[in-house]
Write a protein that holds these residues in place. Structure first.
Motif, mmCIF file in Angstrom:
data_model
loop_
_atom_site.group_PDB
_atom_site.id
_atom_site.type_symbol
_atom_site.label_atom_id
_atom_site.label_comp_id
_atom_site.label_asym_id
_atom_site.label_seq_id
_atom_site.Cartn_x
_atom_site.Cartn_y
_atom_site.Cartn_z
ATOM 1 N N PHE A 159 7.744 -1.150 -8.844
ATOM 2 C CA PHE A 159 6.968 -1.528 -7.591
ATOM 3 C C PHE A 159 7.538 -2.742 -6.839
ATOM 4 O O PHE A 159 7.381 -2.929 -5.626
ATOM 5 C CB PHE A 159 5.233 -1.963 -8.177
ATOM 6 C CG PHE A 159 4.425 -2.267 -7.149
ATOM 7 C CD1 PHE A 159 3.931 -1.293 -6.175
ATOM 8 C CD2 PHE A 159 4.297 -3.756 -6.791
ATOM 9 C CE1 PHE A 159 2.996 -1.626 -5.229
ATOM 10 C CE2 PHE A 159 3.403 -4.034 -5.829
ATOM 11 C CZ PHE A 159 2.740 -3.249 -5.024
ATOM 12 N N LEU A 160 7.668 -3.802 -7.871
ATOM 13 C CA LEU A 160 8.298 -5.057 -7.222
ATOM 14 C C LEU A 160 9.502 -5.069 -6.250
ATOM 15 O O LEU A 160 9.788 -5.616 -5.419
ATOM 16 C CB LEU A 160 8.559 -6.213 -8.260
ATOM 17 C CG LEU A 160 7.051 -6.772 -8.879
ATOM 18 C CD1 LEU A 160 7.367 -7.532 -10.204
ATOM 19 C CD2 LEU A 160 6.088 -7.086 -7.993
ATOM 20 N N LEU A 161 10.507 -4.247 -6.809
ATOM 21 C CA LEU A 161 11.811 -3.818 -5.964
ATOM 22 C C LEU A 161 11.576 -3.124 -4.802
ATOM 23 O O LEU A 161 12.346 -3.296 -3.901
ATOM 24 C CB LEU A 161 12.760 -3.603 -7.067
ATOM 25 C CG LEU A 161 13.239 -4.607 -8.002
ATOM 26 C CD1 LEU A 161 14.316 -4.074 -8.969
ATOM 27 C CD2 LEU A 161 13.503 -5.817 -7.418
ATOM 28 N N THR A 162 10.664 -2.025 -4.814
ATOM 29 C CA THR A 162 10.525 -1.032 -3.847
ATOM 30 C C THR A 162 9.837 -1.466 -2.648
ATOM 31 O O THR A 162 9.920 -1.020 -1.629
ATOM 32 C CB THR A 162 9.918 0.153 -4.380
ATOM 33 O OG1 THR A 162 10.789 0.593 -5.437
ATOM 34 C CG2 THR A 162 10.041 1.482 -3.437
ATOM 35 N N LYS A 194 0.606 -1.099 -0.004
ATOM 36 C CA LYS A 194 0.068 -0.038 -0.123
ATOM 37 C C LYS A 194 0.925 1.235 -0.045
ATOM 38 O O LYS A 194 0.712 2.284 -0.857
ATOM 39 C CB LYS A 194 -1.086 -0.079 1.138
ATOM 40 C CG LYS A 194 -1.978 1.184 1.062
ATOM 41 C CD LYS A 194 -2.775 1.008 2.416
ATOM 42 C CE LYS A 194 -3.871 2.131 2.412
ATOM 43 N NZ LYS A 194 -4.680 2.137 3.520
ATOM 44 N N ALA A 195 2.001 1.481 1.024
ATOM 45 C CA ALA A 195 2.663 2.646 0.752
ATOM 46 C C ALA A 195 3.507 2.592 -0.554
ATOM 47 O O ALA A 195 3.818 3.639 -0.901
ATOM 48 C CB ALA A 195 4.069 2.221 1.987
ATOM 49 N N THR A 196 3.875 1.525 -1.019
ATOM 50 C CA THR A 196 4.612 1.538 -2.413
ATOM 51 C C THR A 196 3.454 2.070 -3.332
ATOM 52 O O THR A 196 4.068 2.764 -4.378
ATOM 53 C CB THR A 196 5.284 0.131 -2.813
ATOM 54 O OG1 THR A 196 5.887 -0.331 -1.737
ATOM 55 C CG2 THR A 196 6.042 0.076 -4.018
ATOM 56 N N LEU A 197 2.206 1.474 -3.485
ATOM 57 C CA LEU A 197 1.510 1.826 -4.363
ATOM 58 C C LEU A 197 1.237 3.601 -4.366
ATOM 59 O O LEU A 197 1.043 4.149 -5.119
ATOM 60 C CB LEU A 197 0.100 0.991 -4.208
ATOM 61 C CG LEU A 197 -0.884 1.421 -5.246
ATOM 62 C CD1 LEU A 197 -0.345 1.030 -6.914
ATOM 63 C CD2 LEU A 197 -2.114 0.606 -4.833
ATOM 64 N N HIS A 198 1.024 3.916 -3.123
ATOM 65 C CA HIS A 198 0.916 5.639 -2.924
ATOM 66 C C HIS A 198 1.938 6.290 -3.456
ATOM 67 O O HIS A 198 1.968 6.866 -4.042
ATOM 68 C CB HIS A 198 1.054 5.553 -1.146
ATOM 69 C CG HIS A 198 0.809 7.151 -0.834
ATOM 70 N ND1 HIS A 198 1.712 7.553 -0.542
ATOM 71 C CD2 HIS A 198 -0.254 7.838 -0.673
ATOM 72 C CE1 HIS A 198 1.656 8.880 -0.423
ATOM 73 N NE2 HIS A 198 0.265 8.893 -0.443
ATOM 74 N N CYS A 199 3.409 5.739 -3.193
ATOM 75 C CA CYS A 199 4.632 6.441 -3.889
ATOM 76 C C CYS A 199 4.504 6.350 -5.240
ATOM 77 O O CYS A 199 4.816 7.238 -5.957
ATOM 78 C CB CYS A 199 5.668 5.667 -3.163
ATOM 79 S SG CYS A 199 7.198 6.339 -3.818
ATOM 80 N N LEU A 200 4.372 5.188 -5.843
ATOM 81 C CA LEU A 200 4.256 4.701 -7.426
ATOM 82 C C LEU A 200 3.215 5.809 -7.790
ATOM 83 O O LEU A 200 3.523 6.255 -8.895
ATOM 84 C CB LEU A 200 3.906 3.645 -7.720
ATOM 85 C CG LEU A 200 3.942 3.001 -9.131
ATOM 86 C CD1 LEU A 200 5.232 3.018 -9.868
ATOM 87 C CD2 LEU A 200 3.419 1.558 -9.073
ATOM 88 N N LEU A 259 5.720 1.647 -18.527
ATOM 89 C CA LEU A 259 4.692 1.091 -17.494
ATOM 90 C C LEU A 259 5.442 -0.216 -16.930
ATOM 91 O O LEU A 259 5.480 -0.522 -15.981
ATOM 92 C CB LEU A 259 3.346 0.868 -18.292
ATOM 93 C CG LEU A 259 2.486 2.029 -18.763
ATOM 94 C CD1 LEU A 259 1.360 1.420 -19.461
ATOM 95 C CD2 LEU A 259 2.337 2.793 -17.445
ATOM 96 N N GLY A 260 6.224 -0.937 -18.010
ATOM 97 C CA GLY A 260 7.078 -2.231 -17.420
ATOM 98 C C GLY A 260 8.016 -1.779 -16.317
ATOM 99 O O GLY A 260 8.266 -2.360 -15.454
ATOM 100 N N GLY A 261 8.693 -0.487 -16.588
ATOM 101 C CA GLY A 261 9.575 -0.101 -15.508
ATOM 102 C C GLY A 261 8.896 0.034 -14.053
ATOM 103 O O GLY A 261 9.435 0.034 -13.192
ATOM 104 N N PHE A 262 7.635 0.870 -14.292
ATOM 105 C CA PHE A 262 6.946 0.864 -13.217
ATOM 106 C C PHE A 262 6.438 -0.308 -12.323
ATOM 107 O O PHE A 262 6.725 -0.259 -10.893
ATOM 108 C CB PHE A 262 5.618 1.830 -13.495
ATOM 109 C CG PHE A 262 5.585 3.324 -13.701
ATOM 110 C CD1 PHE A 262 6.601 4.007 -13.068
ATOM 111 C CD2 PHE A 262 4.783 3.670 -14.644
ATOM 112 C CE1 PHE A 262 6.816 5.336 -13.483
ATOM 113 C CE2 PHE A 262 4.898 4.999 -14.921
ATOM 114 C CZ PHE A 262 5.775 5.782 -14.460
ATOM 115 N N VAL A 263 6.034 -1.454 -13.080
ATOM 116 C CA VAL A 263 5.743 -2.628 -12.537
ATOM 117 C C VAL A 263 7.122 -2.978 -11.693
ATOM 118 O O VAL A 263 6.955 -3.528 -10.656
ATOM 119 C CB VAL A 263 5.355 -3.664 -13.595
ATOM 120 C CG1 VAL A 263 5.174 -5.116 -12.997
ATOM 121 C CG2 VAL A 263 4.019 -3.257 -14.121
ATOM 122 N N ILE A 264 8.151 -3.196 -12.527
ATOM 123 C CA ILE A 264 9.472 -3.829 -11.848
ATOM 124 C C ILE A 264 9.693 -2.693 -10.606
ATOM 125 O O ILE A 264 10.297 -3.301 -9.577
ATOM 126 C CB ILE A 264 10.558 -3.720 -12.830
ATOM 127 C CG1 ILE A 264 10.204 -4.884 -13.910
ATOM 128 C CG2 ILE A 264 12.078 -4.144 -12.200
ATOM 129 C CD1 ILE A 264 11.039 -4.936 -15.120
#
Length: 173
Positions: A149-152, A38-44, A142-147
């Motif tokens: 998210f997964l790493l952050t 949730k925190a990462t999605l907020h940041c993303l 968008l692929g960069g955002f997904v990766i």
């Protein structure tokens, strides 16, 4: 829970406390994967808005790659911080205190997100030269955002579990 262990002068059973504290699979002060996501999605969300806006502006103005990327990263930080800033201001913090909370809550997350996302874009062949109308532009972004998210998310989980990062915002929710 055996409350007899709490009587004065009796042995204290730490295992009982640990079992009691481990409700829902987490310890007080620990972080769940859900909270980290949730925190990462907020940041993303803030980063994505800023970065896409920067890419669109830079590309539309026919700026070079470096200038466009600098604008996109700067706007990612502005929007990333602003989401937290507005939330804690709404909770009653004065502007100076709200800025401190936003910086403490989001800096590491935004830095990791931006390094990963922009690194992906830089590494995808042709992505830096792609135009807004190109599928490659949007898929690499968008692929960069997904990766990112997964790493952050693990970084945020680690930080929240130590009372850092997004954990400082929770006092104002």
């Amino acid at each position: 829970m055996d409350h007899a262990a709490h009587q004065t002068g009796t042995a204290h059973d730490h295992a009982v406390h640990e079992a009691h504290a481990d409700q829902g699979g987490r310890r007080p002060g620990g972080a769940t994967w859900g909270a980290a996501a949730k925190a990462t999605l907020h940041c993303l969300t803030g980063c994505a808005i800023g970065e896409i806006l920067g890419m669109v502006i830079g590309t539309a103005l026919m700026w070079g790659n470096v200038a466009t990327m600098i604008l996109a990263i700067a706007l990612a930080f502005v929007f990333g911080y602003s989401f937290t800033l507005f939330a804690v201001r709404k909770a009653g913090l004065d502007f100076k205190a709200a800025v401190k909370v936003a910086l403490a809550a989001d800096t590491v997350s935004i830095v990791v997100m931006e390094l990963v996302d922009n690194g992906i874009i830089a590494l995808v062949p042709g992505a830096m030269e792609a135009h807004l109308s190109d599928t490659l532009f949007w898929t690499s972004l968008l692929g960069g955002f997904v990766i990112a998210f997964l790493l952050t998310t693990p970084v945020n989980k680690w930080m929240i579990g130590r009372g850092k990062g997004h954990a400082v915002v929770h006092a104002y929710h």
